[in-house]
Design a protein around this motif. Sequence first.
Motif, short mmCIF file in Angstrom:
data_model
loop_
_atom_site.label_atom_id
_atom_site.label_comp_id
_atom_site.label_asym_id
_atom_site.label_seq_id
_atom_site.Cartn_x
_atom_site.Cartn_y
_atom_site.Cartn_z
N ASN A 1 27.45 44.67 48.70
CA ASN A 1 27.83 46.08 48.52
C ASN A 1 28.20 46.37 47.06
O ASN A 1 27.84 47.41 46.51
CB ASN A 1 29.00 46.44 49.43
N ALA A 2 28.92 45.42 46.45
CA ALA A 2 29.31 45.59 45.04
C ALA A 2 28.07 45.62 44.15
O ALA A 2 27.98 46.41 43.20
CB ALA A 2 30.24 44.47 44.61
N GLN A 3 27.11 44.75 44.48
CA GLN A 3 25.86 44.71 43.72
C GLN A 3 25.12 46.04 43.81
O GLN A 3 24.60 46.54 42.81
CB GLN A 3 24.97 43.58 44.24
N MET A 4 25.12 46.62 45.00
CA MET A 4 24.45 47.90 45.19
C MET A 4 25.14 49.01 44.41
O MET A 4 24.49 49.84 43.77
CB MET A 4 24.42 48.26 46.68
N GLY B 1 28.94 40.60 33.49
CA GLY B 1 30.39 40.79 33.50
C GLY B 1 30.94 41.01 34.88
O GLY B 1 32.07 40.60 35.19
N GLY B 2 30.18 41.67 35.75
CA GLY B 2 30.62 41.87 37.13
C GLY B 2 30.70 40.56 37.88
O GLY B 2 31.67 40.28 38.60
N HIS B 3 29.66 39.73 37.73
CA HIS B 3 29.67 38.41 38.36
C HIS B 3 30.84 37.57 37.85
O HIS B 3 31.51 36.86 38.62
CB HIS B 3 28.35 37.68 38.09
N VAL B 4 31.06 37.62 36.53
CA VAL B 4 32.15 36.86 35.92
C VAL B 4 33.49 37.32 36.48
O VAL B 4 34.39 36.50 36.77
CB VAL B 4 32.12 37.01 34.38
N MET B 5 33.65 38.65 36.66
CA MET B 5 34.90 39.20 37.19
C MET B 5 35.21 38.62 38.57
O MET B 5 36.33 38.19 38.85
CB MET B 5 34.79 40.72 37.26
N PHE B 6 34.20 38.59 39.45
CA PHE B 6 34.41 38.06 40.80
C PHE B 6 34.64 36.55 40.79
O PHE B 6 35.41 36.02 41.59
CB PHE B 6 33.22 38.41 41.69
N LEU B 7 33.96 35.85 39.88
CA LEU B 7 34.15 34.40 39.79
C LEU B 7 35.54 34.04 39.29
O LEU B 7 36.16 33.09 39.77
CB LEU B 7 33.08 33.79 38.87
N LEU B 8 36.04 34.82 38.33
CA LEU B 8 37.41 34.59 37.84
C LEU B 8 38.41 34.84 38.95
O LEU B 8 39.41 34.12 39.08
CB LEU B 8 37.69 35.49 36.62
N TYR B 9 38.16 35.87 39.75
CA TYR B 9 39.03 36.15 40.90
C TYR B 9 39.03 34.96 41.85
O TYR B 9 40.09 34.54 42.34
CB TYR B 9 38.55 37.41 41.62
N GLU B 10 37.85 34.40 42.09
CA GLU B 10 37.73 33.25 42.99
C GLU B 10 38.46 32.03 42.44
O GLU B 10 39.17 31.33 43.18
CB GLU B 10 36.25 32.92 43.20
N ILE B 11 38.32 31.77 41.14
CA ILE B 11 38.96 30.61 40.52
C ILE B 11 40.48 30.76 40.55
O ILE B 11 41.22 29.81 40.84
CB ILE B 11 38.46 30.43 39.07
N ILE B 12 40.97 31.96 40.27
CA ILE B 12 42.43 32.19 40.20
C ILE B 12 43.06 32.22 41.59
O ILE B 12 44.11 31.61 41.82
CB ILE B 12 42.73 33.51 39.45
N SER B 13 42.41 32.92 42.52
CA SER B 13 43.00 33.10 43.86
C SER B 13 42.64 31.98 44.83
O SER B 13 43.33 31.77 45.83
CB SER B 13 42.54 34.44 44.46
#
Length: 447
Positions: A419-422, A396-408
């Motif tokens: 850092n987010a992964q850590m 879900g974390g990866h999906v959240m960042f990917l959706l941000y990338e697709i939208i923005s």
Amino acid sequence: MDIVIKLSQFLLSLSLLIILHELGHFIPAKLFKTRVEKFYLFFDVKYSLLKKKIGETEYGIGWLPLGGYVKISGMIDESMDKEQMALPPQPWEFRSKPAWQRLIIMLGGVTVNFILAFIIYIGMAFAYGDTYVANSDLKDGVLVENPVMLKAGFKTGDKLVSIDGKKVVNFDGDLNMNIIMAKQVLIERNGQEQTITMPTDFVDQLSKYEKGLLVTIRKPFAIKDVPAESGNKDLKAKDLIVSINGQQAKYYDQAVAILANNKGKTIPAVVLRDLKQTPVTVKVDKNGKLGVIAGGVDLSDLEKLGYYKISTKEYSFFESIPVGLEKGKDQLVGYGKQLKMIFNPETKAYKQVGGFAAIFNIFPSSWSWEVFWSITALLSIMLGVMNLLPIPALDGGHVMFLLYEIISGRKPSDKFLENAQMVGFVLLIALLLFANGNDIYKAIVGR
């Protein structure tokens, strides 16, 4: 032997779920020509139990049964392979693929989890059908013995009308869980309907008492065995108590109440023996007990005795599909409600969050494929939902960042993702420690 059976079911279910979840990532990665370096069942910290490299992928079984993983080239994951990420992107790497392909790869695991659950429920509907007692057939209501239910306002003899506005049609295996999740339950008592508002901390209250069903079907006082020391020579195994001291005792709870009022007395009773009513004399001890072992009657016996009509509905393959889909939807919605309760501090449901010991204890000590598949389907839904939580280090974390990338149209930097992964990894460790710490605490205090 019991623990071996439980452990076998636990490991088989866990392994099945992990392998299929990781296949959900592996297959789309391969379809999009992304290199998968490792595919592991369980974690191979320092060493693995088995491993074999086929093509570009190393397949193996780790020694730590806390999950599994696929290591995809060019992806910031739990491996934190900074050396690889420091090199220029390669065409076979995850980071070189279009965002929509990366999104499909990341959603593959949870998608398989949900599909698996629905397939299992469809298969169970086809293989086992549904066995239930129609709620309208419970003319004398249900049995309520749980002290938390009694405190909430329920009584034996209550008829369940609806739960959160949804009419109770059948008395089945989901009824008790529906009550646990409920905000309001409409009952009928002595011909009058009334609404019981469930306590906010109902789940926390339940945890303080022995595990057991909240409501059950009322059964007769059936005698399984009569120890010689009871002094009740007139009674025999398989007797069914019909009346005591002239008072009707159709149900076990009625018989218990009558005996409690006749402590230390020798009184007449009537039992059903070989389908014939037989008068007997019983001795009630000072505690209001007969000294016999009760039980030995199941639903099929109750149907023969005219207590209830047991309905069994079988489905064809095509009929099983909508039934299984509906069951899966109900379980998914139900688990969503459980998560909502856990994240609401007022319910104190977070105290009941469990780890691997809690999951292990769900499995029965005797093998039943029907129970096994039912638990596996529920765990698959749980795994899917948990992995969708927007926590870095989870799908879900990866999906959240990917959706941000697709939208923005902007991709977060590798440093930010590291850092987010850590941070996500630390959160996951904390959750793992909390859940399994709860298991340890319950084991120590005995509840």
